[in-house]
Design an enzyme around this catalytic site. Structure first.
Site, short mmCIF file in Angstrom:
data_model
loop_
_atom_site.label_atom_id
_atom_site.label_comp_id
_atom_site.label_asym_id
_atom_site.label_seq_id
_atom_site.Cartn_x
_atom_site.Cartn_y
_atom_site.Cartn_z
N TYR A 1 18.87 -8.10 -35.96
CA TYR A 1 17.59 -8.41 -36.26
C TYR A 1 17.29 -9.20 -36.43
O TYR A 1 15.94 -9.60 -36.96
CB TYR A 1 18.93 -9.29 -38.08
N CYS B 1 25.55 -1.17 -44.69
CA CYS B 1 25.23 -2.92 -44.43
C CYS B 1 26.02 -2.16 -42.73
O CYS B 1 27.42 -2.04 -43.14
CB CYS B 1 25.94 -3.63 -45.25
#
Length: 343
Positions: free
Chosen positions: A201, A66
């Site tokens: 994203y 992440c």
């Protein structure tokens, strides 16, 4: 997407895109600040005296995969806080049950505090009625037995400012003798967030052509701009590596291996940029950085965890990049942190 609702795990509640097909990132749920933290002016909060900065009291829950959790691992390493703040690492694969602990897997650990099977168990321990997404990083207080904060930018600032006496002499913010200011660092972090950090994203999770096109235009417009910016200076703000560089690094280091292919950010590779690629190698080669980069976890997570994007779960193999190649960025001056410096 999956989340907690009134303390119960649900798999059918959270929509990641709006009616126009644009990705919408959810808000984080725990936003407390450790005493001694310098809370940025744009955040309406005060440090909480319940949370005192003490060695061994706090624990980070992270994923190497992440980029948001990676920010906190970088700060912990560069500031020499490894002995003061423990870490537990989740499995890079995130299935229907959310982030899980798989200590038998390379690079993963058990939940070193509670022995939990899933990260969501900590959220319920902190708030039995929690209604929120279960995300990393998590900063846990072993004395209050609760989550202090799970917003990466805020944890980053906490580590930068509240633990001065527990780490080394390094700093991730401009000092009093630097012409740059902490406000400038905050401005850059905000400026790169939407088009770059979140932009990949927005492109990858877009469900309409218009939303994707807008994200790609924003992303590569920003990359072109910062590439030009870095032609005349080694770091994003001032003469030293700051939180702003950390926030840029964790996106750029994943870009060519994941975002270019998996999220269709394929107008250009970072290694094709005249300034961004040597800048990225300069940061990677800074002492204390490379050991926080686990590319196997990064690639496994993205290619296997998003079936709507890559339903086969096949992990792309390339490209092969030379992270240790010379970068010549030191000709621009500036100074990197020295993690092994003693107080």
């Amino acid at each position: 997407m999956n989340q907690l609702v009134d303390g119960e795990w649900r798999t059918d509640t959270y929509e990641a895109t709006d009616e126009e097909g644009s990705f919408q990132r959810g808000e984080t749920a725990f936003r407390n600040w450790i005493a001694g933290s310098d809370v940025p002016d744009h955040i309406d909060a005060e440090p909480d005296d319940r949370f005192q900065p003490e060695a061994g009291r706090y624990h980070l829950y992270v994923s190497y995969a992440c980029p948001w959790a990676h920010r906190t691992l970088l700060a912990r390493s560069l500031l020499g806080l490894e002995d003061a703040i423990g870490v537990s690492v989740v499995d890079p694969y995130r299935g229907e049950d959310g982030w899980q602990f798989s200590p038998e897997k390379e690079g993963c650990t058990p939940d070193r505090l509670h022995g939990s099977d899933y990260l969501r168990e900590l959220y319920v321990e902190a708030d039995p009625d929690a209604t929120c997404r279960v995300t990393v990083p998590v900063l846990w207080d072993t004395e209050e037995e609760t989550i202090v904060n799970n917003e990466s930018r805020e944890i980053l600032r906490t580590l930068s400012t509240a633990f001065d006496d527990l780490g080394n002499d390094a700093s991730l913010l401009p000092g009093p003798d630097d012409e740059a200011t902490v406000e400038a660092v905050d401005e850059v972090i905000t400026e790169i967030y939407e088009p770059v950090n979140n932009g990949v994203y927005r492109a990858g999770f877009a469900t309409s052509q218009a939303a994707y096109d807008e994200a790609i235009d924003d992303l590569f417009g920003a990359l072109d701009r910062w590439n030009d910016h870095l032609a005349e200076q080694r770091y994003l703000v001032g003469d030293s590596l700051t939180e702003a560089d950390i926030c840029m690094f964790t996106t750029l280091v994943r870009f060519d291996q994941v975002y270019h292919t998996h999220f269709m950010c394929n107008k250009k590779f970072i290694h094709q940029y005249e300034q961004l690629w040597p800048y990225l190698r300069d940061l990677y080669q800074t002492e204390g950085v490379a050991e926080t980069v686990m590319m196997s976890h990064i690639k496994e997570h993205y290619y296997t965890t998003h079936p709507d994007v890559t339903p086969t779960g096949i992990i792309a193999r390339g490209p092969d990049l030379d992270w240790e190649a010379g970068h010549d960025r030191d000709r621009l001056g500036g100074e990197a942190p020295t993690p092994d410096a003693a107080d």
